[in-house]
Scaffold this active site. Structure first.
Site, PDB file in Angstrom:
ATOM      1  CD  GLU A  81      -2.914  -1.167   2.327  1.00 35.88           C
ATOM      2  OE1 GLU A  81      -2.501  -0.639   3.379  1.00 35.88           O
ATOM      3  OE2 GLU A  81      -3.985  -1.797   2.251  1.00 35.88           O
ATOM      4  CD  GLU A 112       4.889 -20.925  11.941  1.00 29.54           C
ATOM      5  OE1 GLU A 112       5.026 -21.111  13.160  1.00 29.54           O
ATOM      6  OE2 GLU A 112       3.953 -20.291  11.446  1.00 29.54           O
TER       7      GLU A 112
END
Length: 274
Positions: A81, A112
């Site tokens: 953004e 992860e």
């Protein structure tokens, strides 16, 4: 390492499956109300991180977020953004998630758990000592994130961390940790809820404050935003009209010519006073 994993503690609500919809919604909302107060307590930590980040970025540095699952996705959202909002290059703020782009939409099992992979994922970017890497993990224990930050520190790269567990590795490893203790989740262990909201709030604060400090906002306006749709073009026209005494038609023509609110206003001003 022994510490209290508040994000994993039992919810204070019981028998959720028996609750009416309104009670569920009200209870979730009540829990959500506590998140901004938890973020407020971490403001001094956030300030230290932002000050260090801005100093690095003014020297040409970039910002990288690394995370897994929800935390990784939130980092990607914040990074993606920045270019349309502030008109900065796409490579200035980067979001990296364990498991690669596939993990943005679908969970990648055990991605992860690799302590070496984050550094491998960062390698193509050729990090330098002007860059900053912020690890995001509600638990504060994600191996992908902790391993990546340790490697960054070993190479002299500034590190930050955003976690919701005090005393966790992510509260201790980075140079600038941010610890937002939101307590047990409404659904036990579902850290996409309050913890995720806290991380989103902190990320908004970090990137927005950094961009303001870098001069990407004038007054309270996004003068460098990308004009990627009609709504933003119309907003740009209004912004120009609020800055200089021109008609809507003239503002639209300036915006079309220069493709940027700041450039349009600066050109008009120079022309008037030259």
């Amino acid at each position: 390492m022994d510490f209290i994993r508040t994000t994993e503690q039992d919810s204070k609500y019981q028998h959720l499956e028996k609750m009416p919809v309104l009670e569920l919604l009200t209870s979730i909302n009540n829990e959500d109300k506590t998140v901004p107060l938890a973020v407020e307590k971490a403001l001094p930590q956030i300030e230290k991180l932002v000050l260090a980040l801005v100093d690095k970025m003014k020297q040409g540095g970039r910002l990288f977020y690394i995370g897994a699952g929800t935390s990784g996705r939130l980092g990607i959202v914040d990074a993606s953004e920045c270019p349309p909002t502030f008109g900065v290059p796409h490579e200035l703020v980067n979001g990296i998630i364990a498991g690669g782009d596939t993990a943005i939409r679908k969970a990648v099992e055990f991605a992860e758990d690799d302590t070496e992979q984050a550094w491998k994922d960062l390698a193509p970017f050729n990090l330098n000592t002007n860059d900053t890497v912020i690890g995001i993990a509600a638990s504060g224990t994600t191996p992908y994130v902790i391993g990546g930050l340790n490697q960054c520190k070993a190479h002299g790269i500034a590190t930050g961390g955003i976690t919701c567990n005090e005393g966790s590795p992510l509260a201790l490893v980075p140079d600038y940790p941010v610890v937002v203790v939101v307590g047990p989740e409404f659904v036990t262990g579902s850290s996409r809820m309050k913890a995720g909201t806290a991380q989103k709030l902190v990320l908004n604060m970090i990137s927005t404050t950094a961009m303001i400090q870098l001069g990407k906002v004038k007054g309270n306006k996004m003068v460098d935003m990308q004009l990627s749709n009609h709504k933003l073009v119309n907003r740009g026209v209004r912004m120009i009209m609020s800055e200089i005494p021109v008609s809507e038609k003239e503002a639209a023509e300036l915006l079309e010519t220069f493709g940027n609110v700041r450039k349009a206003v600066e050109h008009w001003s120079k022309k008037q006073y030259s």
